[in-house]
Design a protein around this motif. Sequence first.
Motif, PDB file in Angstrom:
ATOM      1  N   LEU A 250       0.516  -1.236  -0.164  1.00 30.52           N
ATOM      2  CA  LEU A 250       0.026   0.033   0.063  1.00 30.52           C
ATOM      3  C   LEU A 250       0.758   1.059  -0.016  1.00 30.52           C
ATOM      4  O   LEU A 250       0.486   2.077  -0.646  1.00 30.52           O
ATOM      5  N   SER A 251       2.047   1.306   0.482  1.00 28.93           N
ATOM      6  CA  SER A 251       2.809   2.325   0.642  1.00 28.93           C
ATOM      7  C   SER A 251       3.223   2.748  -0.656  1.00 28.93           C
ATOM      8  O   SER A 251       3.835   3.914  -0.996  1.00 28.93           O
ATOM      9  N   PHE A 252       3.390   1.909  -1.637  1.00 29.66           N
ATOM     10  CA  PHE A 252       3.833   2.077  -3.020  1.00 29.66           C
ATOM     11  C   PHE A 252       2.558   2.444  -3.941  1.00 29.66           C
ATOM     12  O   PHE A 252       2.723   2.831  -5.232  1.00 29.66           O
ATOM     13  N   TRP A 253       1.389   2.423  -3.257  1.00 25.60           N
ATOM     14  CA  TRP A 253       0.250   2.561  -4.471  1.00 25.60           C
ATOM     15  C   TRP A 253      -0.531   3.957  -4.177  1.00 25.60           C
ATOM     16  O   TRP A 253      -0.672   4.392  -3.106  1.00 25.60           O
ATOM     17  N   ARG A 254      -0.485   4.734  -5.249  1.00 31.17           N
ATOM     18  CA  ARG A 254      -1.241   5.922  -5.516  1.00 31.17           C
ATOM     19  C   ARG A 254      -2.719   5.724  -5.519  1.00 31.17           C
ATOM     20  O   ARG A 254      -3.294   5.120  -6.412  1.00 31.17           O
ATOM     21  N   ASP A 255      -3.483   6.438  -4.865  1.00 30.16           N
ATOM     22  CA  ASP A 255      -4.971   6.684  -5.164  1.00 30.16           C
ATOM     23  C   ASP A 255      -4.952   8.152  -5.955  1.00 30.16           C
ATOM     24  O   ASP A 255      -4.169   9.155  -5.724  1.00 30.16           O
ATOM     25  N   PRO A 256      -6.121   8.043  -6.579  1.00 29.96           N
ATOM     26  CA  PRO A 256      -6.295   9.621  -7.441  1.00 29.96           C
ATOM     27  C   PRO A 256      -6.171  10.981  -6.748  1.00 29.96           C
ATOM     28  O   PRO A 256      -5.566  11.673  -7.367  1.00 29.96           O
ATOM     29  N   ASP A 257      -6.638  10.833  -5.489  1.00 33.99           N
ATOM     30  CA  ASP A 257      -6.452  11.993  -4.678  1.00 33.99           C
ATOM     31  C   ASP A 257      -5.054  12.284  -3.920  1.00 33.99           C
ATOM     32  O   ASP A 257      -5.037  13.346  -3.208  1.00 33.99           O
ATOM     33  N   ASP A 258      -4.187  11.250  -4.087  1.00 33.76           N
ATOM     34  CA  ASP A 258      -2.933  11.602  -3.391  1.00 33.76           C
ATOM     35  C   ASP A 258      -2.346  12.594  -3.915  1.00 33.76           C
ATOM     36  O   ASP A 258      -2.304  13.116  -5.147  1.00 33.76           O
ATOM     37  N   ASP A 259      -1.312  13.464  -3.088  1.00 38.47           N
ATOM     38  CA  ASP A 259      -0.469  14.334  -3.398  1.00 38.47           C
ATOM     39  C   ASP A 259       0.685  13.733  -4.221  1.00 38.47           C
ATOM     40  O   ASP A 259       1.300  12.878  -4.120  1.00 38.47           O
ATOM     41  N   LEU A 267       7.418   6.064  -6.130  1.00 45.38           N
ATOM     42  CA  LEU A 267       6.122   5.635  -6.065  1.00 45.38           C
ATOM     43  C   LEU A 267       5.812   5.979  -7.737  1.00 45.38           C
ATOM     44  O   LEU A 267       6.014   6.681  -8.308  1.00 45.38           O
ATOM     45  N   PRO A 268       5.035   4.929  -8.499  1.00 50.31           N
ATOM     46  CA  PRO A 268       4.476   4.840  -9.830  1.00 50.31           C
ATOM     47  C   PRO A 268       3.478   5.894  -9.706  1.00 50.31           C
ATOM     48  O   PRO A 268       2.506   5.828  -8.919  1.00 50.31           O
ATOM     49  N   THR A 269       3.254   6.614 -10.954  1.00 50.57           N
ATOM     50  CA  THR A 269       2.220   7.691 -10.899  1.00 50.57           C
ATOM     51  C   THR A 269       0.870   7.008 -11.583  1.00 50.57           C
ATOM     52  O   THR A 269      -0.118   7.409 -11.441  1.00 50.57           O
ATOM     53  N   PHE A 270       1.051   5.890 -12.535  1.00 48.41           N
ATOM     54  CA  PHE A 270       0.192   5.645 -13.365  1.00 48.41           C
ATOM     55  C   PHE A 270      -0.987   4.630 -12.662  1.00 48.41           C
ATOM     56  O   PHE A 270      -2.233   4.548 -13.195  1.00 48.41           O
ATOM     57  N   VAL A 271      -0.655   4.221 -11.553  1.00 49.45           N
ATOM     58  CA  VAL A 271      -1.714   3.520 -10.791  1.00 49.45           C
ATOM     59  C   VAL A 271      -2.777   4.283 -10.073  1.00 49.45           C
ATOM     60  O   VAL A 271      -3.785   3.786  -9.932  1.00 49.45           O
ATOM     61  N   ALA A 272      -2.435   5.511 -10.432  1.00 53.10           N
ATOM     62  CA  ALA A 272      -3.845   6.532 -10.086  1.00 53.10           C
ATOM     63  C   ALA A 272      -4.617   6.687 -11.263  1.00 53.10           C
ATOM     64  O   ALA A 272      -5.494   7.458 -10.931  1.00 53.10           O
ATOM     65  N   GLU A 273      -4.587   6.158 -12.426  1.00 56.24           N
ATOM     66  CA  GLU A 273      -5.506   6.314 -13.561  1.00 56.24           C
ATOM     67  C   GLU A 273      -6.613   5.643 -13.256  1.00 56.24           C
ATOM     68  O   GLU A 273      -6.685   4.714 -12.560  1.00 56.24           O
ATOM     69  N   PRO A 274      -7.575   6.158 -13.892  1.00 57.87           N
ATOM     70  CA  PRO A 274      -8.916   5.498 -13.991  1.00 57.87           C
ATOM     71  C   PRO A 274      -8.842   3.963 -14.229  1.00 57.87           C
ATOM     72  O   PRO A 274      -8.339   3.488 -15.288  1.00 57.87           O
ATOM     73  N   GLY A 275      -9.541   3.118 -13.213  1.00 57.62           N
ATOM     74  CA  GLY A 275      -9.404   1.744 -13.640  1.00 57.62           C
ATOM     75  C   GLY A 275      -8.575   0.940 -12.553  1.00 57.62           C
ATOM     76  O   GLY A 275      -9.084  -0.372 -12.150  1.00 57.62           O
ATOM     77  N   TYR A 276      -7.698   1.466 -12.262  1.00 58.56           N
ATOM     78  CA  TYR A 276      -6.818   0.697 -11.076  1.00 58.56           C
ATOM     79  C   TYR A 276      -7.622   0.686  -9.802  1.00 58.56           C
ATOM     80  O   TYR A 276      -8.299   1.451  -9.536  1.00 58.56           O
ATOM     81  N   PRO A 277      -7.519  -0.365  -9.411  1.00 61.01           N
ATOM     82  CA  PRO A 277      -7.999  -0.553  -7.961  1.00 61.01           C
ATOM     83  C   PRO A 277      -7.508   0.588  -6.868  1.00 61.01           C
ATOM     84  O   PRO A 277      -6.359   0.960  -7.130  1.00 61.01           O
ATOM     85  N   THR A 278      -8.367   0.972  -5.946  1.00 59.93           N
ATOM     86  CA  THR A 278      -7.761   1.780  -4.928  1.00 59.93           C
ATOM     87  C   THR A 278      -7.043   0.978  -3.857  1.00 59.93           C
ATOM     88  O   THR A 278      -7.152   0.000  -3.740  1.00 59.93           O
ATOM     89  N   ARG A 279      -6.357   1.703  -2.905  1.00 58.66           N
ATOM     90  CA  ARG A 279      -5.803   0.970  -1.722  1.00 58.66           C
ATOM     91  C   ARG A 279      -6.920   0.125  -1.021  1.00 58.66           C
ATOM     92  O   ARG A 279      -6.790  -0.770  -0.596  1.00 58.66           O
ATOM     93  N   GLN A 280      -8.281   0.878  -0.836  1.00 58.07           N
ATOM     94  CA  GLN A 280      -9.353   0.143  -0.076  1.00 58.07           C
ATOM     95  C   GLN A 280      -9.694  -1.182  -0.908  1.00 58.07           C
ATOM     96  O   GLN A 280      -9.950  -2.262  -0.327  1.00 58.07           O
ATOM     97  N   ASP A 281      -9.767  -1.035  -2.255  1.00 56.94           N
ATOM     98  CA  ASP A 281      -9.947  -2.284  -3.158  1.00 56.94           C
ATOM     99  C   ASP A 281      -8.983  -3.384  -2.714  1.00 56.94           C
ATOM    100  O   ASP A 281      -9.337  -4.396  -2.750  1.00 56.94           O
ATOM    101  N   LEU A 282      -7.731  -3.007  -2.745  1.00 58.37           N
ATOM    102  CA  LEU A 282      -6.422  -4.031  -2.670  1.00 58.37           C
ATOM    103  C   LEU A 282      -6.613  -4.584  -1.199  1.00 58.37           C
ATOM    104  O   LEU A 282      -6.804  -5.763  -0.989  1.00 58.37           O
ATOM    105  N   VAL A 283      -7.177  -3.945  -0.103  1.00 55.92           N
ATOM    106  CA  VAL A 283      -7.206  -4.392   1.058  1.00 55.92           C
ATOM    107  C   VAL A 283      -8.539  -5.249   1.130  1.00 55.92           C
ATOM    108  O   VAL A 283      -8.508  -6.175   1.589  1.00 55.92           O
ATOM    109  N   ALA A 284      -9.547  -4.839   0.646  1.00 57.69           N
ATOM    110  CA  ALA A 284     -10.721  -5.582   0.676  1.00 57.69           C
ATOM    111  C   ALA A 284     -10.480  -7.264  -0.026  1.00 57.69           C
ATOM    112  O   ALA A 284     -10.904  -8.290   0.408  1.00 57.69           O
ATOM    113  N   ARG A 285      -9.782  -6.938  -1.289  1.00 57.28           N
ATOM    114  CA  ARG A 285      -9.653  -8.343  -2.057  1.00 57.28           C
ATOM    115  C   ARG A 285      -8.605  -9.299  -1.170  1.00 57.28           C
ATOM    116  O   ARG A 285      -8.789 -10.147  -1.094  1.00 57.28           O
TER     117      ARG A 285
END
Length: 353
Positions: A250-259, A267-285
């Motif tokens: 999770l520390s390497f995963w960006r959400d769309p609203d992150d600074d 940190l990779p920037t592209f994982v904040a693009e539409p379609g990627y799971p959010t951190r909460q999605d990753l946790v739930a799965r």
Amino acid sequence: MTDSYADRLVDEDALRAFLDDELGAVDAFSVRRHRAGHSNETLFVTRGDDEYVLRRPPAGETAEKAHDVLREYGVMDALQDTPVPLPETVLACDNESVIGAEFFLMRKLDGDVVRDEEPERFASAGHRRRLGEELVDSLAAIHDVEPAEVGLGEFGHPEGFAERQVERWSQQLMWAFDTTADEREVEALYDVMAWLQEHVPAEHPHALVHGDYKLDNVMFAPGTPPELVGVFDWEMSTLGDPRTDLGWLLSFWRDPDDDPAVAEAFLPTFVAEPGYPTRQDLVARWEDATGYAYDHDRFYRALAVYKLAGLGEMFYARHLQGDADDPLYPRMRDTVPALADRAQRIIDGDAPL
């Protein structure tokens, strides 16, 4: 290999003779350094028609237990017949006289390590979501391994693991500070250290942990949909608390609203693009796949960023010592203080999951 640092990593004639004895002689032989990693060194070895990957520690002084390649080989070899996706292990060598360090050899896989840029073939909402799902599912497969059934029952001591993580990374930070303090100090890390020591969870699950599980330590096969075919960089693996692995991911995963300015070196920037799971999605799965609850979120995410700061400070120390030529390492002068601030914001509740 032509540069002076690369020449310190391997005696090509000695390696060729050793591998000829172990695997049989071949006519064609070459070695090429892979420069994408930032910890243990990776070399591509071609022997005849076969391609291999050699892993060895970096040249020069390193922090204790930070670059244990034989441990990495041992766990990968034990997991060969499990659902965890891995390259085929070939051999390990503990005789440092061969190339100047311990090393191991594995078969080279075909595919992409997704690091700084999104592969064009994954640039759709469905493929982006599947990439995140494959990433979490492979982590869950690691945590689902029964260690005793694959010969890893004595691979570590899971009781008190989280507490030892705080202690070990504090020690490694202090090792680095011995070199870096003359250049600049990061006082905020002492506050983070104290908070982590006071908030270690009293209990946690026990499982096999990878120790460095993140997007650029896995490989995806050619083609679509995304298929994760290999998990790499196992030198920090042990038996411990699986929630530390999830916190690290999770520390390497960006959400769309992150600074986007926070610790951008890592940190990779592209994982904040539409379609990627959010951190909460990753946790739930992950929770659904493992049956574990991701409790104590602030502790595990703050610990992950603290460890990342420790890693960065060790990089910076090796840069100052002249034991590395990685262009990332001098950037740690400013990146580590930014990570310390990020950890404090997690602790204060200003950077929620």
